[in-house]
Design a protein around this motif. Structure first.
Motif, PDB file in Angstrom:
ATOM      1  N   THR A   1      30.506  17.793 -40.810  1.00 29.10           N
ATOM      2  CA  THR A   1      31.205  18.675 -41.746  1.00 29.10           C
ATOM      3  C   THR A   1      31.257  18.021 -43.118  1.00 29.10           C
ATOM      4  OG1 THR A   1      33.392  17.729 -41.398  1.00 29.10           O
ATOM      5  CG2 THR A   1      32.691  19.443 -39.848  1.00 29.10           C
ATOM      6  N   ASP A   2      31.714  18.793 -44.084  1.00 27.70           N
ATOM      7  CA  ASP A   2      31.846  18.217 -45.422  1.00 27.70           C
ATOM      8  C   ASP A   2      32.914  17.132 -45.452  1.00 27.70           C
ATOM      9  OD1 ASP A   2      33.990  19.952 -45.194  1.00 27.70           O
ATOM     10  OD2 ASP A   2      33.756  20.808 -47.191  1.00 27.70           O
ATOM     11  N   ALA A   3      33.766  17.064 -44.424  1.00 24.07           N
ATOM     12  CA  ALA A   3      34.763  15.990 -44.338  1.00 24.07           C
ATOM     13  C   ALA A   3      34.098  14.636 -44.108  1.00 24.07           C
ATOM     14  CB  ALA A   3      35.763  16.281 -43.218  1.00 24.07           C
ATOM     15  N   ASP A   4      32.841  14.648 -43.634  1.00 26.19           N
ATOM     16  CA  ASP A   4      32.101  13.409 -43.427  1.00 26.19           C
ATOM     17  C   ASP A   4      31.537  12.843 -44.729  1.00 26.19           C
ATOM     18  OD1 ASP A   4      32.438  13.465 -40.587  1.00 26.19           O
ATOM     19  OD2 ASP A   4      30.836  14.958 -40.477  1.00 26.19           O
TER      20      ASP A   4
ATOM     21  N   THR B   1      23.950  10.854 -49.522  1.00 25.40           N
ATOM     22  CA  THR B   1      22.799  11.758 -49.601  1.00 25.40           C
ATOM     23  C   THR B   1      22.231  12.055 -48.211  1.00 25.40           C
ATOM     24  OG1 THR B   1      21.306   9.915 -50.122  1.00 25.40           O
ATOM     25  CG2 THR B   1      22.175  11.171 -51.973  1.00 25.40           C
ATOM     26  N   ARG B   2      22.228  11.059 -47.308  1.00 25.76           N
ATOM     27  CA  ARG B   2      21.770  11.311 -45.931  1.00 25.76           C
ATOM     28  C   ARG B   2      22.699  12.311 -45.234  1.00 25.76           C
ATOM     29  NH1 ARG B   2      21.057   5.786 -45.746  1.00 25.76           N
ATOM     30  NH2 ARG B   2      22.920   5.553 -44.457  1.00 25.76           N
ATOM     31  N   THR B   3      24.005  12.099 -45.391  1.00 25.03           N
ATOM     32  CA  THR B   3      24.985  12.992 -44.766  1.00 25.03           C
ATOM     33  C   THR B   3      24.855  14.403 -45.313  1.00 25.03           C
ATOM     34  OG1 THR B   3      26.512  11.147 -44.437  1.00 25.03           O
ATOM     35  CG2 THR B   3      27.454  13.361 -44.319  1.00 25.03           C
TER      36      THR B   3
ATOM     37  N   LEU C   1      23.852  17.747 -43.312  1.00 30.57           N
ATOM     38  CA  LEU C   1      24.776  18.883 -43.358  1.00 30.57           C
ATOM     39  C   LEU C   1      24.040  20.152 -43.797  1.00 30.57           C
ATOM     40  CD1 LEU C   1      27.748  19.792 -43.114  1.00 30.57           C
ATOM     41  CD2 LEU C   1      28.029  19.186 -45.506  1.00 30.57           C
ATOM     42  N   LEU C   2      23.188  20.029 -44.785  1.00 29.26           N
ATOM     43  CA  LEU C   2      22.428  21.186 -45.274  1.00 29.26           C
ATOM     44  C   LEU C   2      21.409  21.674 -44.257  1.00 29.26           C
ATOM     45  CD1 LEU C   2      21.917  20.088 -48.979  1.00 29.26           C
ATOM     46  CD2 LEU C   2      23.445  21.874 -48.121  1.00 29.26           C
ATOM     47  N   LYS C   3      20.925  20.767 -43.424  1.00 24.49           N
ATOM     48  CA  LYS C   3      19.986  21.159 -42.370  1.00 24.49           C
ATOM     49  C   LYS C   3      20.703  21.788 -41.176  1.00 24.49           C
ATOM     50  CE  LYS C   3      16.508  17.573 -43.181  1.00 24.49           C
ATOM     51  NZ  LYS C   3      15.912  16.357 -42.600  1.00 24.49           N
TER      52      LYS C   3
END
Length: 101
Positions: free
Chosen positions: A2-5, A89-91, A95-97
């Protein structure tokens, strides 16, 4: 995932722009504060506030010096800051994938 990550220090739009700009520099390179301010089109006060937060997290280092009688401040991304940006950037990419943990 999640974006919380996502790293909350970097996740702010302004701080993300700062870190991304500094990450584009070669390791060990630094940029003069006025040049960074101009690239980001931020006020000195706004940029200073975001740099302070990034510095408190250990992500940037500011070096204050003088050129003749004129004060000069240089900003660079630390190793810790570069690693945090890489993780961010990896996270974000995962997330986008739509990746799940």
């Amino acid at each position: 995932m999640t974006d919380a990550d996502l790293d909350p220090v970097i996740h702010s739009a302004s701080r993300l722009r700062v870190v991304a700009t500094l990450a584009a520099l070669d390791r060990g390179d630094r940029i003069a504060f006025p040049r960074l301010q101009g690239l980001l089109d931020m006020t000195a006060g706004n940029l200073s506030t975001h740099l302070r937060r990034l510095e408190d997290a250990g992500y940037v280092q500011q070096t204050k010096t003088h050129q003749g009688r004129t004060p000069a401040t240089y900003v660079e991304l630390t190793g810790e800051g570069r690693a945090a940006f890489d993780r961010y950037t990896r996270t974000l990419t995962e997330l986008l994938k739509g990746a799940q943990p």
